[in-house]
Structure formats: structure tokens, C-alpha cells
Design a protein around this motif. Sequence first.
Motif, PDB file in Angstrom:
ATOM      1  N   THR A  64       0.809  -1.211   0.000  1.00 26.65           N
ATOM      2  CA  THR A  64       0.000   0.000   0.000  1.00 26.65           C
ATOM      3  C   THR A  64       0.849   1.271   0.000  1.00 26.65           C
ATOM      4  N   SER A  65       1.968   1.242   0.686  1.00 27.83           N
ATOM      5  CA  SER A  65       2.816   2.440   0.738  1.00 27.83           C
ATOM      6  C   SER A  65       3.393   2.755  -0.643  1.00 27.83           C
ATOM      7  N   SER A 109       6.566   4.324   4.387  1.00 27.23           N
ATOM      8  CA  SER A 109       6.214   3.142   5.177  1.00 27.23           C
ATOM      9  C   SER A 109       5.314   3.528   6.341  1.00 27.23           C
ATOM     10  N   GLN A 110       4.178   2.884   6.460  1.00 29.06           N
ATOM     11  CA  GLN A 110       3.284   3.151   7.576  1.00 29.06           C
ATOM     12  C   GLN A 110       3.990   2.803   8.893  1.00 29.06           C
ATOM     13  N   SER A 111       4.467   1.571   8.981  1.00 28.13           N
ATOM     14  CA  SER A 111       5.063   1.090  10.233  1.00 28.13           C
ATOM     15  C   SER A 111       6.443   1.695  10.478  1.00 28.13           C
ATOM     16  N   THR A 114       9.304  -1.992   8.024  1.00 24.00           N
ATOM     17  CA  THR A 114       9.279  -3.044   7.003  1.00 24.00           C
ATOM     18  C   THR A 114      10.699  -3.415   6.576  1.00 24.00           C
ATOM     19  N   VAL A 160      -4.902  -4.859   9.766  1.00 21.63           N
ATOM     20  CA  VAL A 160      -3.738  -5.236   8.955  1.00 21.63           C
ATOM     21  C   VAL A 160      -3.803  -4.550   7.584  1.00 21.63           C
ATOM     22  N   SER A 162      -4.104  -1.642   5.282  1.00 22.63           N
ATOM     23  CA  SER A 162      -3.879  -0.210   5.472  1.00 22.63           C
ATOM     24  C   SER A 162      -4.958   0.604   4.743  1.00 22.63           C
ATOM     25  N   LYS A 246      -6.677  -4.266  -1.731  1.00 19.85           N
ATOM     26  CA  LYS A 246      -7.606  -4.385  -0.586  1.00 19.85           C
ATOM     27  C   LYS A 246      -8.491  -5.602  -0.753  1.00 19.85           C
ATOM     28  N   GLU A 249      -6.480  -8.916  -0.349  1.00 25.66           N
ATOM     29  CA  GLU A 249      -5.894  -9.243   0.958  1.00 25.66           C
ATOM     30  C   GLU A 249      -6.922  -9.485   2.051  1.00 25.66           C
TER      31      GLU A 249
HETATM   32  C1  F6R Z   1      -1.739  -3.641   2.606  1.00 27.21           C
HETATM   33  C2  F6R Z   1      -0.652  -3.552   3.547  1.00 27.21           C
HETATM   34  C3  F6R Z   1       0.732  -3.900   3.103  1.00 27.21           C
HETATM   35  C4  F6R Z   1       1.701  -2.822   3.608  1.00 27.21           C
HETATM   36  C5  F6R Z   1       3.148  -3.195   3.307  1.00 27.21           C
HETATM   37  C6  F6R Z   1       4.110  -2.085   3.688  1.00 27.21           C
HETATM   38  O1  F6R Z   1      -2.926  -3.223   3.175  1.00 27.21           O
HETATM   39  O2  F6R Z   1      -0.864  -3.184   4.670  1.00 27.21           O
HETATM   40  O3  F6R Z   1       0.796  -4.023   1.726  1.00 27.21           O
HETATM   41  O4  F6R Z   1       1.353  -1.613   2.998  1.00 27.21           O
HETATM   42  O5  F6R Z   1       3.475  -4.363   4.018  1.00 27.21           O
HETATM   43  O6  F6R Z   1       3.995  -1.773   5.046  1.00 27.21           O
HETATM   44  P1  F6R Z   1       4.567  -0.425   5.615  1.00 27.21           P
HETATM   45  O7  F6R Z   1       3.782   0.685   5.040  1.00 27.21           O
HETATM   46  O8  F6R Z   1       4.387  -0.527   7.118  1.00 27.21           O
HETATM   47  O9  F6R Z   1       6.015  -0.364   5.228  1.00 27.21           O
END
Ligand code: F6R
Length: 371
Positions: A64-65, A109-111, A114, A160, A162, A246, A249
Motif C-alpha cells: 500500500t505504501s 512506510s506506515q510502520s 518493514t 492489517v 492499510s 484491498k 488481501e
Molecule cells: C496492505 C498492507 C501492506 C503494507 C506493506 C508495507 O494493506 O498493509 O501491503 O502496505 O506491508 O507496510 P509499511 O507501510 O508498514 O512499510
Amino acid sequence: NKGNYEHYMQKEIHEQPESLTTTMRGRLIRGGSCKSKSVLLGGLKDHLKTIRRSRRIIFIGCGTSYNAALAARPILEELSGIPVTMEIASDLLDRQGPIYREDTVVFVSQSGETADTLQALDYALENGALCVGITNTVGSAIARKTHCGIHINAGCEIGVASTKAYTSQIVVMAMLALAIGDDTISSQARREAIIDGLFDLPSKVKEVLKLNKEMKDLAQLLIAEQSLLVFGRGYNYATALEGALKVKEVALMHSEGILAGEMKHGPLALVDETLPIVVVATRDACFSKQQSVIQQLHARKGRLIVMCTKGDAASVSVGGSCRIIEVPQVEDCLQPVINIVPLQLLAYHLTVLRGYNVDQPRNLAKSVTTQ
Ligand code: F6R
């Protein structure tokens, strides 16, 4: 805390008007009488000059990112005039692709944890590039190791899949484009329109969320399907990829996002009267091309679900046979923020109706810390 919601994904979809507001808070300036509208990104201010001088901007992310960066790429190219290339972190590492000192590399990256993205960051640092982090987690590894960055400030995301982080990431990168772009006379009207568009975005997202019931009905219709295609192009190529991601997954249904310009180069062979196809055809410079894609899919008896701008149903519905999703119009480069919402809702309802776990899809983890 899920509040009044049954699932975190549902809560996070519906809180997007608020998460977008938090993402923009204190960063957009609609100055007084003589000051023009501008963007303030504190974490970047000492590096803007270097970024503007770079030969190339490279976006790196996963899932997603990556899709969020893809949605923002056209506006960054337009406002900065710098070539912007895209890398999926693992693919860059597999190829050991060239990165130079003159590059600015943006890690999304959300988290912020990664593994692939983090390793790509080490690789870019070794190669001497300026590294910018866009993460939703203060103090995360990517936030710490990059030279500078922008926090997404979307609030903690628990589902989970995003959702709210995606829309906030696009907004952050649109603000990045405004910050990098020169404030030239020729681009002033466009910049101001985007800033006004950003201010209005939370209320437009509130409006598009009213499609919830309609998306639930559509999910009911698609509940037993094997597969769903999503066609998009331009700003909304990312919408096609992200909508399909979406659906696959969480609803565990095969789904593929397709660049509409590639239709004739293969995907057209799949079209028949049974396979459902979503076509994103909201108003922008690609609209007439999308109208012709709709006509060609219709000519092959495709089962079409067309997403269009409010009031455009008659211009996209060939023979009155397709199902229509009408969404509010915003500035073209911000339209992906609106257009993904009905597809998030569709994926959510499909999952619940099919009886799968929405917040913890089979085999997936929120943060992928292994390669
Ligand atoms: C989809 C999803 C994953 C994350 C990917 C990257 O909904 O959540 O595709 O987007 O694992 O994660 P981040 O953004 O945390 O680096």
C-alpha cells in the motif's frame, strides 16, 4: 478501542476525515492579505535546497505504501520538474539497481519497520543519496535512519489492511510536491487550487463515506465471484492497484489492478459477460480515454461498474447497462484520496459477507519485519 465499530478496518475507513485533518494540521498556510498560500514541513526545511537540486527522486515502498507513492508521482513530477521513479523495495534489492549521490530517495512506510524498505534504506545510505522518510510511527527505524522526513500523523493503524494511512500518505506527498516545487508565477494558480483542495478534502471524504450502504449492496452482488478487475490510469492507476490489493488481501478474492492503457496488450482477452470489472473514470485529463475504454469493454459485453464524478453517470454509462459509483470531484491530483474510499468499503463489506477475518487476514502480518 473500536468505539462504535465492529472492526478496526471499518473504524479506520470511517475516521479518514479526522486522520486527514490531523495529517495536515499546522502544515498548510492560507496567509493573510499579502501572503500567498503555502506549505510548511518542519522536518524538511533544512534539506529543501538539496532536494530541489537533485537529478532524480526515487520513491521506495512496499504494498500500500508503494501505491500511495504511485498516486503522488504525477503531481511531484509536475510541480518539481524532477524525474520521479518508483521502486518496490525488494525489487531494487534483487537488482541492486543504481542509486547516486545526486538522488533524493523517499522511503514510504506506515510502520517504519518493514524489512525490505529498511534494507533498501541502508543500501541508499551506502550509495550516498539523500534519504527522506515518510512514516506513521515516530521513532521507527526508518524515521531514525533517514536524514530527514515527514510524519504521516494519521494516528495508530491497527487493521492489517492499510486504509487511513494510505490516504494520509498521499496527502503528505502532495504537500511534499508543493514544498519542493518552485513558487513561480506560472504555477501559482495550480498550487493555490491544490492547497484549497487539501483544506476541503476532509469534508469531501465525509461525503464519499455516505456510499457505505451502496458499497454493501455491491458487495452482496459480488459475494460469490472468483475475480474482480479494476481499471485505472493517470492519477488513478494507483487507485486500481490499491483497490485490487484491498479486495485480495481481506476478502480473499482474486483481484487485479490494471493500467487502462495496457488493456489491449493482454487483459482484454479476459473480458466476458461474467467477470466483474470496476473502471475508474472520474474527471481529469484522461477522462475521454477512459470513456473509450468503457466503450470497448462494453463492446465485449464486460460486466461494468464505473466510478465517475457526480453528475457524469450519463456520460459514462454506455447503453445504460453499467452500475455506477458517483463520487465528489476534487482537484485532479487529490482525486485518488476520494476514489479509494468506495473500494475500501467494498473490500470491507465483501470480507464480512464472505465470513472472513477483516482485521487479521489469513497469512498476513501488520508489520513485515522479515524478508
Ligand atoms: C496492505 C498492507 C501492506 C503494507 C506493506 C508495507 O494493506 O498493509 O501491503 O502496505 O506491508 O507496510 P509499511 O507501510 O508498514 O512499510
